[in-house]
Design an enzyme around this catalytic site. Sequence first.
Site, PDB file in Angstrom:
ATOM      1  N   HIS A 224      49.011  42.838  37.809  1.00 40.52           N
ATOM      2  CA  HIS A 224      48.203  42.555  36.612  1.00 40.52           C
ATOM      3  C   HIS A 224      48.867  43.102  35.355  1.00 40.52           C
ATOM      4  CE1 HIS A 224      44.501  40.576  37.708  1.00 40.52           C
ATOM      5  NE2 HIS A 224      44.281  41.408  38.716  1.00 40.52           N
TER       6      HIS A 224
ATOM      7  N   GLY B 279      39.933  47.653  42.833  1.00 43.32           N
ATOM      8  CA  GLY B 279      40.825  48.058  41.765  1.00 43.32           C
ATOM      9  C   GLY B 279      40.521  47.269  40.512  1.00 43.32           C
TER      10      GLY B 279
ATOM     11  N   CYS C  53      40.108  38.662  43.485  1.00 43.35           N
ATOM     12  CA  CYS C  53      40.315  39.300  42.188  1.00 43.35           C
ATOM     13  C   CYS C  53      39.045  39.163  41.367  1.00 43.35           C
ATOM     14  CB  CYS C  53      41.489  38.630  41.478  1.00 43.35           C
ATOM     15  SG  CYS C  53      41.875  39.337  39.871  1.00 43.35           S
ATOM     16  N   LEU C  54      38.659  40.255  40.715  1.00 43.67           N
ATOM     17  CA  LEU C  54      37.463  40.232  39.878  1.00 43.67           C
ATOM     18  C   LEU C  54      37.618  39.260  38.706  1.00 43.67           C
ATOM     19  CD1 LEU C  54      36.648  44.054  39.822  1.00 43.67           C
ATOM     20  CD2 LEU C  54      35.556  42.260  41.203  1.00 43.67           C
TER      21      LEU C  54
ATOM     22  N   GLN D  37      42.407  43.342  32.624  1.00 42.88           N
ATOM     23  CA  GLN D  37      41.199  42.681  33.110  1.00 42.88           C
ATOM     24  C   GLN D  37      39.972  43.009  32.267  1.00 42.88           C
ATOM     25  OE1 GLN D  37      42.033  43.905  37.408  1.00 42.88           O
ATOM     26  NE2 GLN D  37      40.882  41.987  37.623  1.00 42.88           N
TER      27      GLN D  37
ATOM     28  N   HIS E 282      48.745  44.734  43.861  1.00 44.97           N
ATOM     29  CA  HIS E 282      47.920  43.756  43.158  1.00 44.97           C
ATOM     30  C   HIS E 282      47.668  44.198  41.709  1.00 44.97           C
ATOM     31  CE1 HIS E 282      44.468  40.784  43.032  1.00 44.97           C
ATOM     32  NE2 HIS E 282      44.118  41.610  42.066  1.00 44.97           N
ATOM     33  N   GLU E 283      47.287  45.467  41.528  1.00 50.70           N
ATOM     34  CA  GLU E 283      46.973  45.957  40.182  1.00 50.70           C
ATOM     35  C   GLU E 283      48.227  46.074  39.321  1.00 50.70           C
ATOM     36  OE1 GLU E 283      43.965  45.734  39.324  1.00 50.70           O
ATOM     37  OE2 GLU E 283      43.178  45.620  41.360  1.00 50.70           O
TER      38      GLU E 283
END
Length: 162
Positions: free
Chosen positions: A136, A46, A90-91, A51, A132-133
């Site tokens: 963000h 995701g 996480c990216l 991000q 999770h997203e």
Amino acid sequence: MAIRLIVKHPDSVLRERAQEVTKFNANLHKLLDDMADTMYDADGVGLAAPQVGILKRVFVVDADEEHGLLELVNPEIVSMEGEQFGPEGCLSIPGLQGDVKRAQKVVIKAQDRHGNPVQYEGTDLLARAFQHELDHLNGVLFVDLAESVYETRKLAPEQGGE
């Protein structure tokens, strides 16, 4: 379409609340396309707009073969049930993972790239990715919720690894 630079922690944009999308136009479509390309290029599940430095309530997810790529604009969780506990990465925080408690099943409503209402039900990894997203978009990172944080280790296939 293009690969965008992924913002890394501790960049302050990751701690800000994203703004609601009100214009469903070519700029939004390009953002969604670029986010999907960027997520796939980084081997992610995701990616949220903050991000890539854009404070809009938008994320993309591709967590299972049943649903494939999902684009969610102005998402909201409608219901949550059950509980799962497991590793997340996480990216925007490369090299770290953490064990996070999440709902096992989530129903989320949003809009698609054209502003039409959509609703999805996710369990397991998809439910985790939705939560999770969405975090963000509210300036929350998995490290804020993790019971423990540790250096990345290779995930088993059922946890989203290879």
